[in-house]
Design an enzyme around this catalytic site. Sequence first.
Site, mmCIF file in Angstrom:
data_model
loop_
_atom_site.group_PDB
_atom_site.id
_atom_site.type_symbol
_atom_site.label_atom_id
_atom_site.label_comp_id
_atom_site.label_asym_id
_atom_site.label_seq_id
_atom_site.Cartn_x
_atom_site.Cartn_y
_atom_site.Cartn_z
ATOM 1 N N CYS A 113 8.928 -65.747 10.770
ATOM 2 C CA CYS A 113 9.515 -66.820 10.410
ATOM 3 C C CYS A 113 10.440 -67.469 11.422
ATOM 4 C CB CYS A 113 10.268 -67.091 9.259
ATOM 5 S SG CYS A 113 9.074 -66.687 7.921
ATOM 6 N N HIS A 255 14.562 -73.325 9.040
ATOM 7 C CA HIS A 255 13.246 -72.611 8.281
ATOM 8 C C HIS A 255 12.829 -73.013 7.022
ATOM 9 C CE1 HIS A 255 9.885 -70.029 7.575
ATOM 10 N NE2 HIS A 255 10.755 -69.174 6.875
ATOM 11 N N ASN A 285 5.787 -72.720 3.094
ATOM 12 C CA ASN A 285 6.626 -71.783 4.289
ATOM 13 C C ASN A 285 5.340 -71.406 5.264
ATOM 14 O OD1 ASN A 285 7.420 -70.042 5.886
ATOM 15 N ND2 ASN A 285 8.447 -68.565 4.201
HETATM 16 O O1 UT7 Z 1 10.238 -66.862 5.234
HETATM 17 C C1 UT7 Z 1 10.323 -65.605 5.253
HETATM 18 C C2 UT7 Z 1 11.398 -65.162 4.461
HETATM 19 N N1 UT7 Z 1 11.077 -65.237 3.047
HETATM 20 C C3 UT7 Z 1 12.086 -65.843 2.117
HETATM 21 O O2 UT7 Z 1 12.906 -66.221 2.435
HETATM 22 C C4 UT7 Z 1 11.780 -65.904 0.792
HETATM 23 C C5 UT7 Z 1 12.918 -65.377 0.111
HETATM 24 N N2 UT7 Z 1 12.783 -64.902 -1.456
HETATM 25 C C6 UT7 Z 1 12.519 -66.212 -2.121
HETATM 26 O O3 UT7 Z 1 12.503 -67.231 -1.614
HETATM 27 C C7 UT7 Z 1 12.577 -65.667 -3.814
HETATM 28 O O4 UT7 Z 1 13.015 -64.447 -3.986
HETATM 29 C C8 UT7 Z 1 11.335 -65.961 -4.493
HETATM 30 C C9 UT7 Z 1 10.884 -67.376 -4.537
HETATM 31 C C10 UT7 Z 1 10.291 -65.228 -3.727
HETATM 32 C C11 UT7 Z 1 11.290 -65.339 -5.729
HETATM 33 O O5 UT7 Z 1 12.338 -66.043 -6.691
HETATM 34 P P1 UT7 Z 1 13.394 -65.145 -7.423
HETATM 35 O O6 UT7 Z 1 14.288 -66.276 -7.983
HETATM 36 O O7 UT7 Z 1 14.295 -64.331 -6.343
HETATM 37 O O8 UT7 Z 1 12.662 -64.526 -8.429
HETATM 38 P P2 UT7 Z 1 12.356 -63.095 -8.822
HETATM 39 O O9 UT7 Z 1 11.521 -62.598 -7.661
HETATM 40 O O10 UT7 Z 1 13.580 -62.073 -9.046
HETATM 41 O O11 UT7 Z 1 11.551 -63.176 -10.098
HETATM 42 C C12 UT7 Z 1 11.903 -63.514 -11.167
HETATM 43 C C13 UT7 Z 1 10.905 -63.624 -12.277
HETATM 44 C C14 UT7 Z 1 10.207 -62.310 -12.663
HETATM 45 O O12 UT7 Z 1 10.005 -62.081 -13.788
HETATM 46 P P3 UT7 Z 1 11.056 -61.168 -14.850
HETATM 47 O O13 UT7 Z 1 10.791 -59.908 -13.972
HETATM 48 O O14 UT7 Z 1 12.379 -61.847 -14.822
HETATM 49 O O15 UT7 Z 1 10.418 -61.067 -16.121
HETATM 50 C C15 UT7 Z 1 8.906 -62.386 -11.943
HETATM 51 O O16 UT7 Z 1 7.920 -61.587 -12.153
HETATM 52 O O17 UT7 Z 1 9.931 -64.329 -12.095
HETATM 53 C C16 UT7 Z 1 8.666 -63.870 -11.986
HETATM 54 N N3 UT7 Z 1 7.680 -64.597 -11.047
HETATM 55 C C17 UT7 Z 1 7.039 -65.779 -11.293
HETATM 56 N N4 UT7 Z 1 6.844 -66.336 -12.440
HETATM 57 C C18 UT7 Z 1 6.191 -67.502 -12.383
HETATM 58 C C19 UT7 Z 1 7.565 -64.228 -9.801
HETATM 59 N N5 UT7 Z 1 6.743 -64.922 -9.136
HETATM 60 C C20 UT7 Z 1 6.288 -65.993 -10.050
HETATM 61 C C21 UT7 Z 1 5.308 -67.017 -10.147
HETATM 62 N N6 UT7 Z 1 5.441 -67.861 -11.303
HETATM 63 N N7 UT7 Z 1 4.651 -67.356 -9.095
#
Ligand code: UT7
Length: 329
Positions: A113, A255, A285
Site C-alpha cells: 500500500c 492511503h 482499498n
Molecule cells: O491497506 C493495508 C493495510 N490494511 C489496513 O489498514 C486494514 C486495517 N484493518 C482494518 O481496517 C480493520 O481491522 C478491519 C476493517 C479489517 C476489521 O475491522 P475491526 O473493527 O478490526 O473488526 P474485527 O476484525 O475485530 O472483527 C469484529 C467482528 C468479528 O466478530 P466477533 O468475533 O466480534 O463476533 C468479525 O468476525 O466483526 C466480524 N467481521 C465481520 N462481520 C460482518 C469481520 N469481517 C466481517 C464482515 N462482515 N465482512
Amino acid sequence: MKAAITTTAKYLPEEVLSNADFERMLDTNDEWIRTRTGIRERRILKDPEKATSYMCTEVARQLLDKRGITAEEIDLIIVATMTPDMSFPATACLVQGNIGANRAWGFDLSAACSGFVYGLYTGAQFIESGNCRKVMVIGADKMSSIIDFTDRATAILFGDGAAGVILEPASEEGYGVLDARLYSDGKNGREHLLMPAGGSLHPSSHETIDKRMHYIRQDGKQVFKAAVTSMADVAEEIMQRNGLTGDSIDWLVPHQANQRIIQATADRMGIGMEKVMMNIEYYGNTTAATVPICLAELDEQKKLQKGTNLVLASFGAGYTWGAIYVRWQ
Ligand code: UT7
C-alpha cells in the site's frame, strides 16, 4: 531542482461490486462494511485476459496524451504493485513495450500500500540528480486476483485500480516533492499481512493451493493498530520538519484502507475532514493505486493550484509507511 508532478491520470475498471453483492456471497452486511471501513462499493477488472499491466497502460497513455508528449520522451517507468502480471518480466517492462517508450528503462517496486509513496520519492531522486527529465510513476493493483472471496474479513476491503503521474524538474524553487519520510518494519509486519505462497519460500504446489496460500491473509486488528499509530506519527513528523500546521496544509492525501484510520491521522494533524481526500466509499482499498487515484481526482476537480500544500501518507504490508510533502507547482 526538485521534482514536480506535472500530470496525473487514473483508470478504474467499469465493473462495480457493491456491498449488496457481497451480502449475496458471504455472511456480511452493508451496514457492517460501511461503519467499519467506509466502503460502499469497489471496482473489479473482470476480464481474465486483462491484468495490472493493462490498467497501467491505460494510465500511461492518458498521461502522455494529457502532457502532450510522445512515449520516446519518457526516461524511466516505475510501477508500484504487489499484483504484477507475472513474477517476471516486470510489469514496468510490459507497460514500456505497450506504449513504445523506447528510450525508457523501468522496474517494479514492491511496497504494497505504500508502493506509490515509495515510488514517487524514488522517481523524484532521478529527477533531482539530473539523470532523468521525465519519469512515470504508476501505482496499480488487481487485488481481485489475490482476494479470497470466501473470507469475509478481507474480501470486502479491496478493489482494482491504477493511477499515476509524470515527474519532471520543477520550474521554480520551493515547489514539487519537497520532503519525505519513509519507513519499514519487517520484524512486526511480516506475519500480519501477507500472501504466503507463490514466491521462493512456498512455490506453487497442490499443497499451497489446497491450503489457500495464494490469497491475502491479514490480521485486521493488528494491522489497524499499527496503521493508526504509524500513519499519524509520520504525518506529524513531516509537518514538524517543514513547519506545516493544520491550517497551512490544503489537502491530506491518505492511503484509503479504512476511513477510521484516515480520521485518526487527520485528527492528529489537526486537519478538518473537509481537507482530507477520501474516495474509499467508491473504490475500496486499491493498494498501490489509492494515493495516485486521489491525486488524479483532486486534479480533475481543479483543486490543485500553484502553491497548494499536500501531505501524502500511507501504511501497508511490510510494514511499510511514509509521508511526502508536495507543494504543487
Ligand atoms: O491497506 C493495508 C493495510 N490494511 C489496513 O489498514 C486494514 C486495517 N484493518 C482494518 O481496517 C480493520 O481491522 C478491519 C476493517 C479489517 C476489521 O475491522 P475491526 O473493527 O478490526 O473488526 P474485527 O476484525 O475485530 O472483527 C469484529 C467482528 C468479528 O466478530 P466477533 O468475533 O466480534 O463476533 C468479525 O468476525 O466483526 C466480524 N467481521 C465481520 N462481520 C460482518 C469481520 N469481517 C466481517 C464482515 N462482515 N465482512
